[in-house]
Design a protein around this motif. Structure first.
Motif, mmCIF file in Angstrom:
data_model
loop_
_atom_site.group_PDB
_atom_site.id
_atom_site.type_symbol
_atom_site.label_atom_id
_atom_site.label_comp_id
_atom_site.label_asym_id
_atom_site.label_seq_id
_atom_site.Cartn_x
_atom_site.Cartn_y
_atom_site.Cartn_z
ATOM 1 N N TYR A 448 39.068 -19.051 25.028
ATOM 2 C CA TYR A 448 39.216 -18.730 26.453
ATOM 3 C C TYR A 448 39.692 -19.933 27.261
ATOM 4 O O TYR A 448 40.670 -19.846 27.999
ATOM 5 C CB TYR A 448 37.888 -18.217 27.014
ATOM 6 N N ASN A 449 39.009 -21.081 27.102
ATOM 7 C CA ASN A 449 39.418 -22.267 27.850
ATOM 8 C C ASN A 449 40.814 -22.721 27.466
ATOM 9 O O ASN A 449 41.607 -23.128 28.323
ATOM 10 C CB ASN A 449 38.422 -23.404 27.621
ATOM 11 N N GLN A 452 43.362 -20.784 29.264
ATOM 12 C CA GLN A 452 43.511 -21.191 30.667
ATOM 13 C C GLN A 452 44.341 -22.468 30.784
ATOM 14 O O GLN A 452 45.190 -22.577 31.690
ATOM 15 C CB GLN A 452 42.129 -21.385 31.291
ATOM 16 N N GLN A 503 44.539 -11.610 31.829
ATOM 17 C CA GLN A 503 43.303 -11.478 31.064
ATOM 18 C C GLN A 503 42.729 -10.074 31.173
ATOM 19 O O GLN A 503 42.350 -9.460 30.174
ATOM 20 C CB GLN A 503 42.311 -12.539 31.557
ATOM 21 N N SER A 519 35.196 -10.264 28.017
ATOM 22 C CA SER A 519 35.783 -11.400 28.722
ATOM 23 C C SER A 519 34.704 -12.400 29.133
ATOM 24 O O SER A 519 34.843 -13.616 28.934
ATOM 25 C CB SER A 519 36.539 -10.898 29.953
ATOM 26 N N SER A 523 34.298 -16.151 27.466
ATOM 27 C CA SER A 523 34.371 -17.256 28.421
ATOM 28 C C SER A 523 33.127 -18.135 28.325
ATOM 29 O O SER A 523 33.217 -19.370 28.313
ATOM 30 C CB SER A 523 34.528 -16.711 29.837
ATOM 31 N N SER A 526 33.200 -20.264 25.165
ATOM 32 C CA SER A 526 34.092 -21.415 25.310
ATOM 33 C C SER A 526 33.416 -22.532 26.101
ATOM 34 O O SER A 526 33.473 -23.712 25.716
ATOM 35 C CB SER A 526 35.389 -20.997 26.005
ATOM 36 N N GLU A 527 32.777 -22.180 27.202
ATOM 37 C CA GLU A 527 32.128 -23.187 28.031
ATOM 38 C C GLU A 527 30.991 -23.879 27.284
ATOM 39 O O GLU A 527 30.820 -25.101 27.366
ATOM 40 C CB GLU A 527 31.593 -22.536 29.320
#
Length: 643
Positions: A448-449, A452, A503, A519, A523, A526-527
């Motif tokens: 995810y990251n 971005q 997305q 989603s 996300s 990833s964080e």
């Protein structure tokens, strides 16, 4: 329903077939879809879509498409026009490839999804004629929108990614090397998977596969990039098939042409591809440029031929004659000599030159005399993928060139300083050749990251003076999702698209009703994994690592019932998307535990957990083969984990 095509061009014929095939799935059994040639159709009340080039369709000759026709080069630039209402209207493009791109755009607009390559990634809605509506008049933001072969691949992987690429808006594909042998051999030899029996594979098979794939590119009118690596060894009879060290018997005559480093002229650490040459030697330059010209004569299917120097670093020739100029001076000298040779032989093809490692420093004495012949490729391989091409930051000056003692930049702004220095000398066509999905994504299990970061990078390409992007990457970056690949295709087409809109559309197509939950879940993964990697490995960080790992475990546990609830959905495409998430969880659990073990310096536990992950992905390779590159995943994380 009728599809009326106004051309017999093979790509437009294929576009008509693709449109008919998908419309047949969308509206049957209520309608039959038939393809006709333009001048043989009687006027009746049956819904019809006209298909062709801008100049072939009478309805467009005096319309708003005039602005769309204004492109620098109709071969390399795309433009599409779609005006369809209730199944009646026009789908057109500035060239045959654009017609195909327009067909896929129309189908996407009415609800078709291709969330990953292969038939299991296709989702086609059931609609009525009145639902077939689309209104588009667009040129893409960037000319260059491509994917480059890397990793380990079966032929079917390459065939399927080529088939998928134009559905996502890509227009080009790049085969590295003359025959891409190593990328096929890794797969058929089943490197990094001892549970599979190696399959015999030859250079001849690789050449056959590349030729077959080239036909797939031709069918779609896609731009064909080729070679890059190998020009510093193949013309001299030294095979350049892979990056592995080999023991070659070289004559003194050939050794004399190699770069002299530390007083020796030999293959750089035994790897032909990484060995530079004595570029001040005219015989070297003539041999290389003549080999390139011969290749272009033999391969008229290639649109953009890449001419790169060796793939090593700090291994340039130190002889007295080579010391009088920096490597990029000799490189530009060869580019100019190649341009003269191609002109002499009446070969009209574009040459891609590379600014990369030692060649990041621009020439001090030479200058490209005919920019129209060349395309500049910026390859910042040492950059970080934790920050983006931010044009608001101050760009430093480049450091002085130190032969065979170059320090390569990590920060984005330091990398951009080299691009700016080259742009001061070359204002021709150019693109970014980057590596978001080569290694960095394996450190971001949520994918995810990194998506971005990619999105912001692509939006900023115009701001840093580049006209597109070719992604050097695994061909199977669709596990746990293909979000990043869709971000890549959609943003290259329209840099104004917001990440959230891409997305949301992607996750709806891939996961159906509970897409928002997916989603949020990916996300968060990833964080959390990024937080684990950001923690310093000291005693003070152990408690924080344990807390983060427990949060990951809870996140996965809480999401498991949602996966189980969606595994039996009727749509096969969506069902498989959830199935991949279930396998992905098993990897993430162990990967989180590895970071905890690292924080406590529990090396035996790290080794044990990594062994479990390897065994898992090796066992599941057949299930994951179309979406996940087991070879590249293992080789990347083993380096990262020092295993």
């Amino acid at each position: 329903m009728k599809i009326i095509k106004y051309s017999e061009n093979p790509t437009i014929n294929f576009a008509a077939e693709e449109l008919a095939k998908c419309l047949g799935k969308i509206i049957l059994p209520t309608q039959e879809v038939t393809i006709y040639s333009g001048n043989t159709v009687e006027d009746d009340k049956v819904p019809s879509i006209q298909l062709g080039l801008f100049d072939q369709l009478d309805a467009l000759k005096n319309s708003t498409v005039e602005d769309l026709k204004d492109v620098p080069d109709e071969k390399f630039d795309d433009a599409i026009y779609i005006q369809v209402r209730s199944g009646n209207g026009i789908i057109a493009g500035i060239n045959p490839r654009s017609v195909l791109l327009a067909v896929y755009r129309f189908l996407s607009d009415v609800g078709c999804n291709w969330v990953r390559p292969g038939i299991d990634g296709e989702s086609i809605p059931k609609l009525g004629i009145d639902d077939l509506n689309s209104n588009v008049a667009e040129k893409p933001s960037y000319r260059h929108r491509g994917i480059c072969i890397e990793g380990a691949n079966s032929y079917e992987n390459i065939r399927d990614i080529i088939d998928w690429a134009p559905k996502a808006g890509f227009n080009s594909y790049f085969f590295q090397f003359r025959e891409a042998f190593t990328f096929f051999d890794r797969y058929y030899s089943h490197l990094n998977n001892p549970t599979k029996q190696p399959e015999p594979f030859t250079v001849e098979q690789a050449r056959e596969y590349v030729a077959m794939a080239a036909k797939e590119l031709e069918k779609r009118g896609m731009i064909h990039h080729a070679v890059g690596h190998g020009w510093t060894c193949e013309p001299f009879g030294i095979p350049g098939l892979e990056w592995e060290a080999q023991d070659y018997e070289l004559s003194d005559e050939i050794k004399y042409l190699l770069a002299e480093v530390d007083g020796k002229r030999e293959l750089w650490k035994g790897v032909a591809l990484n060995t530079n040459l004595c570029y001040s030697n005219k015989n070297v330059r003539v041999t290389v440029t003549e080999a390139i010209a011969d290749y272009l004569i033999e391969h008229p299917e290639v649109d953009l031929l890449h001419f790169w120097l060796a793939d090593g670093t700090n291994n340039q020739c130190e002889c007295e004659n080579c010391q009088i100029a920096i490597p990029s001076d000799f490189y530009v000298m060869m580019l100019n000599e190649l341009d003269e040779l191609l002109t002499e032989k009446s070969i009209e093809r574009k040459i891609v030159f590379l600014i990369y490692v030692d060649l990041l420093w621009p020439p001090q004495q030479q200058k490209i005399r005919n920019p129209d012949c060349f395309v500049m490729m910026y390859a910042p391989i040492t950059r970080t993928y934790r920050s983006t091409f931010d044009t608001d930051k101050d760009i430093p000056s480049i450091p002085p060139f130190e032969r065979n003692n170059c320090k390569f930049p990590n920060s984005v702004e330091a990398n951009l300083s080299f691009l700016k220095a080259w742009q001061n000398q070359f204002q021709g066509d150019s693109f970014d050749f980057d590596y978001h999905y080569m290694w960095a994504h394996y450190g971001d299990p949520g994918y995810y990251n990194i998506a971005q970061i990619l999105h912001k990078d692509l939006q900023n390409l115009e701001n840093i003076g580049l006209n597109g992007f070719v992604s050097c990457q695994t061909q199977r970056a669709f596990f746990p999702s293909g979000l990043g690949m869709h971000v890549m295709g959609r943003t290259l087409w329209n840099r104004e698209l917001e990440f959230v809109s891409i997305q949301e559309k992607y996750f709806r197509g891939a996961f159906g009703e509970n897409s928002e939950l997916v989603s949020e879940y990916l996300s968060n993964l990833s964080e959390l994994f990024q937080a684990l990697q950001d923690l310093k490995q000291d005693k003070a960080a152990i408690d924080e690592t344990e807390k983060t790992v427990q949060t990951i475990m809870s996140l996965i546990k809480d999401f498991t019932p949602i996966i189980e609830r969606n595994m039996d959905t009727g749509d096969k495409c969506i069902q498989n998307s959830w199935r991949y998430l279930e396998i992905h969880q098993q990897i993430c659990i162990r990967l989180a535990m590895i970071y905890e073990a690292i924080s406590k310096d529990e090396k035996p536990r790290v080794k044990k957990l990594w062994g479990e992950i390897k065994a898992l992905v090796q066992e599941k390779e057949d299930e994951l083969q179309t979406v996940f590159d087991v070879y590249l995943f293992i080789s990347t994380l083993e380096r990262k984990l020092n295993q």
